[in-house]
Motif scaffolding. Structure first.
Motif, PDB file in Angstrom:
ATOM      1  N   PHE A 466      15.094 -73.464-108.747  1.00 35.16           N
ATOM      2  CA  PHE A 466      16.136 -72.628-109.343  1.00 35.16           C
ATOM      3  C   PHE A 466      15.684 -71.175-109.429  1.00 35.16           C
ATOM      4  CE2 PHE A 466      17.735 -70.600-113.274  1.00 35.16           C
ATOM      5  CZ  PHE A 466      19.079 -70.500-112.944  1.00 35.16           C
ATOM      6  N   GLY A 467      14.416 -70.973-109.792  1.00 37.48           N
ATOM      7  CA  GLY A 467      13.883 -69.613-109.886  1.00 37.48           C
ATOM      8  C   GLY A 467      13.921 -68.890-108.547  1.00 37.48           C
ATOM      9  N   VAL A 468      13.527 -69.595-107.475  1.00 37.13           N
ATOM     10  CA  VAL A 468      13.579 -69.001-106.138  1.00 37.13           C
ATOM     11  C   VAL A 468      15.023 -68.646-105.780  1.00 37.13           C
ATOM     12  CG1 VAL A 468      13.149 -69.381-103.688  1.00 37.13           C
ATOM     13  CG2 VAL A 468      11.528 -70.259-105.385  1.00 37.13           C
ATOM     14  N   LEU A 469      15.926 -69.579-106.052  1.00 37.38           N
ATOM     15  CA  LEU A 469      17.340 -69.385-105.742  1.00 37.38           C
ATOM     16  C   LEU A 469      17.916 -68.204-106.519  1.00 37.38           C
ATOM     17  CD1 LEU A 469      19.758 -70.482-104.203  1.00 37.38           C
ATOM     18  CD2 LEU A 469      20.055 -72.210-105.981  1.00 37.38           C
ATOM     19  N   LEU A 470      17.550 -68.086-107.778  1.00 38.11           N
ATOM     20  CA  LEU A 470      18.028 -66.977-108.608  1.00 38.11           C
ATOM     21  C   LEU A 470      17.578 -65.634-108.028  1.00 38.11           C
ATOM     22  CD1 LEU A 470      17.904 -66.848-112.488  1.00 38.11           C
ATOM     23  CD2 LEU A 470      17.320 -64.862-111.129  1.00 38.11           C
ATOM     24  N   LEU A 471      16.314 -65.541-107.645  1.00 36.62           N
ATOM     25  CA  LEU A 471      15.802 -64.293-107.082  1.00 36.62           C
ATOM     26  C   LEU A 471      16.471 -63.963-105.753  1.00 36.62           C
ATOM     27  CD1 LEU A 471      11.997 -64.676-107.929  1.00 36.62           C
ATOM     28  CD2 LEU A 471      13.664 -63.165-109.037  1.00 36.62           C
ATOM     29  N   GLU A 472      16.796 -64.976-104.975  1.00 34.13           N
ATOM     30  CA  GLU A 472      17.523 -64.744-103.729  1.00 34.13           C
ATOM     31  C   GLU A 472      18.918 -64.195-104.012  1.00 34.13           C
ATOM     32  OE1 GLU A 472      15.728 -67.854-100.435  1.00 34.13           O
ATOM     33  OE2 GLU A 472      17.372 -68.534-101.713  1.00 34.13           O
ATOM     34  N   ILE A 473      19.563 -64.714-105.050  1.00 37.21           N
ATOM     35  CA  ILE A 473      20.932 -64.290-105.364  1.00 37.21           C
ATOM     36  C   ILE A 473      20.973 -62.827-105.807  1.00 37.21           C
ATOM     37  CG2 ILE A 473      22.861 -64.647-106.963  1.00 37.21           C
ATOM     38  CD1 ILE A 473      22.150 -67.646-106.938  1.00 37.21           C
ATOM     39  N   ILE A 474      20.020 -62.395-106.615  1.00 32.04           N
ATOM     40  CA  ILE A 474      20.073 -61.012-107.117  1.00 32.04           C
ATOM     41  C   ILE A 474      19.542 -60.009-106.103  1.00 32.04           C
ATOM     42  CG2 ILE A 474      19.949 -61.786-109.518  1.00 32.04           C
ATOM     43  CD1 ILE A 474      17.035 -60.918-109.584  1.00 32.04           C
ATOM     44  N   THR A 475      18.821 -60.486-105.088  1.00 30.16           N
ATOM     45  CA  THR A 475      18.299 -59.577-104.059  1.00 30.16           C
ATOM     46  C   THR A 475      19.093 -59.631-102.760  1.00 30.16           C
ATOM     47  OG1 THR A 475      16.768 -61.248-103.192  1.00 30.16           O
ATOM     48  CG2 THR A 475      15.953 -59.811-104.960  1.00 30.16           C
ATOM     49  N   GLY A 476      19.774 -60.768-102.515  1.00 24.41           N
ATOM     50  CA  GLY A 476      20.471 -60.937-101.251  1.00 24.41           C
ATOM     51  C   GLY A 476      19.518 -61.175-100.098  1.00 24.41           C
TER      52      GLY A 476
END
Length: 548
Positions: A466-476
């Motif tokens: 989830f943490g990896v996914l969250l960082l991907e979402i806010i950075t694109g």
């Protein structure tokens, strides 16, 4: 009160019919097989068994399931099957009775089977899935006999054998088949059914053995049933079977509502119809397990059809696991499974259609990413977190997804997220907190270090993903492939670097500049970094994250 003569005749006829039915009734079920040689006094085996016996009650809209729990030597395998013509209420009641009776009549047994009137429950400490077993068949006949047994025996033999060949070759798409034939001036109604994991050849062998047993014990009676571990056979002189309800009809939609607000899941076999729907023009995408197509039901409802390739990474075990898990889950942030199909090597899952595809398709496309303004991304992050919390703590079973990533998050018409792909998921029983495996599955880049290196997984493994996914979402930006940049070896390393250097806003996707709430962005970045800490004990639970 004065009754008419016609009404009195009707009552007399009714009394006669009831008496006749009582005369030909079978011995009361349940019928059990409880080997005396295998017993346990082991709490771990009991816990695993209790876990499995709770599953069918939680998934009582499916007429067939099989699952396993625990590890050798305390692993338990269980299988439940209802007769295909039963109504929803009938098989819900039957499964409850089966669970209660098998615990009462076969207590402390490592293997047991119970046949109720219309369903069976079978568990064992040995893996019996997909394996033919025609030992200890149970034959039951009616009390009333045929007036011309020799003539009937010949007709029944020919009828049942021909019917069995036909049913086995077609694998009867609804897992059971029915047939009506004439004997003198009376119709005979017959039904055969097998467990869904049985091959066509084994199905034929099971039913032929059932016929032989019926002819040996019960063919002179007005009706008979043969209960086997792997199949079922019955004939009567009255139409005892009904019509299976269409799970996609409007009436099915208006039945009970699940905890997530959606309709209760109805499982069905759709193979013959679905196989005419596979073309490149309908293809939605390609995953590690095979292609996904857009389909249309007879009522106009759009669906997504996941077709597992023969050489797919997901085998039969993972496929069945995904079916069993999803049909027990009801949450607005989890994708809904509408149906499935198994026909030889063909394995298909039918999901609700997600018009905006998967998150990765939108998030990592330079042209489409612009539609993901900050409020939309924040809503997606929140929805994913709620879905994971449900899996970890709010559902009856603690479920570890093990493959959280952008391609496994689907987006509906309003860009709300729904977690999908439960083929790698695992159930944690009782107070179990952590498990290990020698087979590492999932996607590198989203895997927690302890899982990738040692095969250890827990709810904290999902927290890392989830943490990896969250960082991907806010950075694109993708975590996988970030090493091509000169900024850092990975997205996670880059995020930590900017955090420590207090250059945190540089992590933001430039497309979010005009729409972003800075406080929410900083909160998300902080949460993401807490989730991807190397030591699993330092990571928060999803419950704590949602308190922030």
């Amino acid at each position: 009160m004065v009754y008419s003569s016609s009404f009195c005749k009707y009552i007399q006829l009714l009394v006669i019919c009831i008496a006749c039915l009582s005369a030909i009734a079978f011995a009361d079920p349940p019928y059990t097989l409880c080997p005396n040689s295998t017993s346990y006094a082991n709490s771990l085996f009991q816990n695993n068994l209790n876990t499995l016996l709770s599953l069918p009650n939680n998934a009582s809209d499916s007429k067939f399931y099989k699952a396993s729990s625990g590890n050798i030597p305390d692993e338990v395998y269980s299988l439940y099957m209802c007769l295909g013509y039963m109504t929803n209420e009938e098989y819900k009641s039957c499964i409850s009775n089966a669970v209660e009776d098998i615990m009462r009549l076969c207590s402390n047994r490592k293997a047991a089977l119970v046949w109720e009137e219309n369903c069976k429950l079978h568990y064992s400490n040995r893996n019996f899935f997909g394996k033919l077993d025609i030992t200890e068949n149970i034959g039951k006949d009616n009390a009333q006999n045929i007036s011309q047994p020799e003539n009937f025996k010949s007709v029944a033999n020919k009828t049942l054998i021909n019917f069995t060949k036909e049913a086995a070759s077609n694998l009867f798409s609804n897992m059971y088949g029915t047939k009506e034939v004439q004997f003198e001036d009376k119709p005979i109604y017959a039904l055969v059914q097998r467990t869904r994991d049985l091959s066509a050849n084994d199905c034929s062998r099971c039913l032929l053995k059932a016929i032989a047993d019926i002819l040996g014990c019960c063919v002179t009676s007005m009706g008979a049933r043969l209960f086997s571990r792997s199949c079922y056979l019955r004939y009567e002189f009255y139409p005892f079977y009904g019509v299976e309800p269409d799970p996609f009809s409007s009436s099915a939609d208006s039945e009970g509502k699940g905890p997530g607000g959606g309709r209760n899941i109805q499982m069905t076999y759709l193979c013959p119809w679905l196989l005419t729907k596979f073309s490149e023009s309908n293809k939605l995408g390609q995953g590690g397990f095979g292609p996904v197509y857009k389909g249309l039901l007879s009522d106009g409802k759009e669906v997504a059809i996941k077709r597992l390739s023969i050489c797919s990474e997901q085998g039969s075990e993972e496929f069945v696991n995904e079916v069993h898990l999803i049909m027990k889950l009801q949450h607005k942030n989890l994708v809904r499974l509408l149906g499935f199909c198994v026909d030889g090597e063909e394995k298909i899952l039918v999901y609700e259609f997600m018009p905006n595809s998967s998150l990765d398709v939108v998030l990592f496309d330079p042209n489409r990413r612009a539609q993901l303004i900050w409020s939309t991304r924040f809503n997606i992050i929140s929805g994913i977190a709620k879905g994971i919390l449900y899996l970890h703590e709010d559902s009856r079973l603690r479920i570890i997804h093990r493959d959280l990533k952008a391609s496994n998050v689907l987006l509906d018409y309003d860009m709300n997220p729904k977690i999908s792909d439960f083929g790698m998921a695992r159930i944690f029983a009782g107070n179990e907190e952590e498990a290990s495996t020698a087979t590492i599955v999932g996607t590198y880049g989203y895997m927690a270090p302890e899982y990738a290196m040692e095969g250890l997984y827990s709810i904290k493994s999902d927290v890392f993903g989830f943490g990896v996914l969250l960082l991907e979402i806010i950075t694109g930006r993708r975590n996988a492939g970030f090493y091509h940049s000169k900024q850092a070896p990975s997205l996670l390393a880059y995020a930590w670097q900017l955090w420590n250097e207090e250059k945190r806003l540089e992590l933001m996707d430039p497309l979010l500049t005009d729409s972003c709430c800075l406080d929410e962005f900083m909160k998300c970045m902080h949460i993401g970094l807490l989730c991807v800490q190397e030591n699993s004990y330092d990571r928060p639970t999803m419950h704590l994250l949602l308190q922030c």
